[in-house]
Write a protein that holds these residues in place. Structure first.
Motif, PDB file in Angstrom:
ATOM      1  N   ILE A 184      -3.413   7.292   0.206  1.00 46.14           N
ATOM      2  CA  ILE A 184      -2.543   7.785   1.275  1.00 46.14           C
ATOM      3  C   ILE A 184      -2.481   6.759   2.392  1.00 46.14           C
ATOM      4  O   ILE A 184      -1.411   6.421   2.882  1.00 46.14           O
ATOM      5  CB  ILE A 184      -3.041   9.144   1.809  1.00 46.14           C
ATOM      6  CG1 ILE A 184      -2.936  10.205   0.716  1.00 46.14           C
ATOM      7  CG2 ILE A 184      -2.266   9.544   3.061  1.00 46.14           C
ATOM      8  CD1 ILE A 184      -3.651  11.508   1.042  1.00 46.14           C
ATOM      9  N   CYS A 185      -3.630   6.255   2.778  1.00 42.37           N
ATOM     10  CA  CYS A 185      -3.734   5.266   3.847  1.00 42.37           C
ATOM     11  C   CYS A 185      -4.068   3.909   3.244  1.00 42.37           C
ATOM     12  O   CYS A 185      -4.974   3.801   2.417  1.00 42.37           O
ATOM     13  CB  CYS A 185      -4.807   5.671   4.866  1.00 42.37           C
ATOM     14  SG  CYS A 185      -4.975   4.497   6.222  1.00 42.37           S
ATOM     15  N   LYS A 186      -3.365   2.887   3.676  1.00 41.26           N
ATOM     16  CA  LYS A 186      -3.578   1.537   3.146  1.00 41.26           C
ATOM     17  C   LYS A 186      -4.864   0.898   3.656  1.00 41.26           C
ATOM     18  O   LYS A 186      -5.355  -0.060   3.074  1.00 41.26           O
ATOM     19  CB  LYS A 186      -2.390   0.651   3.520  1.00 41.26           C
ATOM     20  CG  LYS A 186      -1.090   1.134   2.938  1.00 41.26           C
ATOM     21  CD  LYS A 186       0.072   0.335   3.487  1.00 41.26           C
ATOM     22  CE  LYS A 186       1.362   0.879   2.901  1.00 41.26           C
ATOM     23  NZ  LYS A 186       2.427   0.970   3.862  1.00 41.26           N
ATOM     24  N   ARG A 187      -5.379   1.420   4.771  1.00 35.36           N
ATOM     25  CA  ARG A 187      -6.585   0.858   5.370  1.00 35.36           C
ATOM     26  C   ARG A 187      -7.815   1.635   4.911  1.00 35.36           C
ATOM     27  O   ARG A 187      -7.789   2.848   4.844  1.00 35.36           O
ATOM     28  CB  ARG A 187      -6.509   0.935   6.890  1.00 35.36           C
ATOM     29  CG  ARG A 187      -5.405   0.121   7.484  1.00 35.36           C
ATOM     30  CD  ARG A 187      -5.436   0.206   8.995  1.00 35.36           C
ATOM     31  NE  ARG A 187      -4.365  -0.599   9.556  1.00 35.36           N
ATOM     32  CZ  ARG A 187      -3.580  -0.211  10.538  1.00 35.36           C
ATOM     33  NH1 ARG A 187      -3.751   0.965  11.112  1.00 35.36           N
ATOM     34  NH2 ARG A 187      -2.633  -0.993  10.981  1.00 35.36           N
ATOM     35  N   ASP A 188      -8.885   0.933   4.644  1.00 30.96           N
ATOM     36  CA  ASP A 188     -10.154   1.591   4.347  1.00 30.96           C
ATOM     37  C   ASP A 188     -10.728   2.152   5.645  1.00 30.96           C
ATOM     38  O   ASP A 188     -10.360   1.742   6.734  1.00 30.96           O
ATOM     39  CB  ASP A 188     -11.156   0.587   3.758  1.00 30.96           C
ATOM     40  CG  ASP A 188     -10.757   0.116   2.373  1.00 30.96           C
ATOM     41  OD1 ASP A 188      -9.888   0.756   1.750  1.00 30.96           O
ATOM     42  OD2 ASP A 188     -11.315  -0.898   1.923  1.00 30.96           O
ATOM     43  N   GLY A 189     -11.658   3.099   5.513  1.00 30.86           N
ATOM     44  CA  GLY A 189     -12.330   3.634   6.688  1.00 30.86           C
ATOM     45  C   GLY A 189     -12.043   5.103   6.887  1.00 30.86           C
ATOM     46  O   GLY A 189     -11.704   5.831   5.958  1.00 30.86           O
ATOM     47  N   GLY A 231     -13.840   0.962   9.911  1.00 34.14           N
ATOM     48  CA  GLY A 231     -13.417   0.397   8.641  1.00 34.14           C
ATOM     49  C   GLY A 231     -14.147  -0.897   8.404  1.00 34.14           C
ATOM     50  O   GLY A 231     -14.789  -1.441   9.315  1.00 34.14           O
ATOM     51  N   PRO A 232     -14.060  -1.424   7.205  1.00 33.41           N
ATOM     52  CA  PRO A 232     -14.816  -2.640   6.891  1.00 33.41           C
ATOM     53  C   PRO A 232     -14.398  -3.851   7.726  1.00 33.41           C
ATOM     54  O   PRO A 232     -15.204  -4.738   7.979  1.00 33.41           O
ATOM     55  CB  PRO A 232     -14.532  -2.867   5.403  1.00 33.41           C
ATOM     56  CG  PRO A 232     -13.319  -2.071   5.095  1.00 33.41           C
ATOM     57  CD  PRO A 232     -13.285  -0.942   6.069  1.00 33.41           C
TER      58      PRO A 232
END
Length: 175
Positions: free
Chosen positions: A90-95, A139-140
Motif C-alpha cells: 500500500i505504501c511505497k516507503r518502509d516503516g 523507517g530504515p
C-alpha cells in the motif's frame, strides 16, 4: 505495543465494524515506532494520544469510501508494510507512522516537534499547526525530513517550509 496505535479508529471511526488485521512485518515496524518515538515522548512530555495510527487495507478502503480527506496512503506510512488486494504494498516507503498530540501540549505542539527534531531519529514529520496533531514516521532511511503545512482559508492544506537532517532543529523557532 500501544493499543492506540492499532485501535485508534475505534474512536475516530466508531462506525467501522471491520477488523484492522496486521502482518508480522508491520507489527515489528509499529513496535519500533512505539519504542523510538512514542515512549521517549511520554517520558519527556507525558501522555501521548494517537489520532491516526496503523491502517490495514480493509480499514483504509473503508476510510477512503466513508471519510476521505487529505490522505496519501501510498507514501504516508500509516499502512506500514501491508499489502493491498492485489498483493502490492500500500505504501511505497518502509516503516510506520502515526498522528498524535501530547496531553497538556495541545496548543504547543511546536515544542514537541522541535524536541523530536533535536533528540529523536525519525523518517518524516509533518507539522500542521501548534494546535494540531503531528504526523511522525520511522523507517530504515530515517531521512529526518520535516515539513510545515498550513491550512488556507478555503480549507486546503499547502506546504510551506521544510528541512532535512540537523536543519530541522531550527524549523520551528519562528512559529
Amino acid at each position: 505495543m500501544s493499543h492506540e496505535l492499532l485501535n485508534w479508529y475505534q474512536i475516530k471511526h466508531a462506525d467501522y465494524l471491520g477488523e484492522n488485521p496486521i502482518n508480522p512485518q508491520s507489527e515489528r515496524q509499529l513496535q519500533h515506532l512505539q519504542n523510538e518515538i512514542i515512549r521517549p515522548l511520554q517520558t519527556q512530555f507525558g501522555e501521548v494520544h494517537v489520532t491516526y495510527g496503523y491502517t490495514s487495507h480493509s480499514l483504509l478502503r473503508w476510510i477512503l469510501k466513508n471519510s476521505p480527506g487529505d490522505m496519501a496512503p501510498d507514501i504516508d506510512q500509516h499502512a506500514s508494510m501491508e499489502l493491498n488486494s492485489k498483493g502490492k504494498r500500500i505504501c511505497k516507503r518502509d516503516g510506520a507512522a502515526c498522528d498524535f498530540y501530547v496531553e497538556g501540549y495541545e496548543n504547543r505542539m511546536d515544542e514537541v516537534a522541535k524536541y523530536i527534531c533535536t533528540h529523536l531519529a525519525f523518517d518524516r514529520l509533518y507539522f500542521y499547526g501548534k494546535n494540531k496533531p503531528i504526523h511522525i514516521s520511522i523507517g530504515p532511511e530515517n531521512s529526518r525530513y520535516a515539513l510545515i503545512r498550513q491550512t488556507r482559508s478555503d480549507g486546503l492544506r499547502v506546504n510551506t517550509k521544510s528541512a532535512n537532517g540537523n536543519a530541522t532543529q531550527t524549523l520551528f523557532d519562528d512559529l
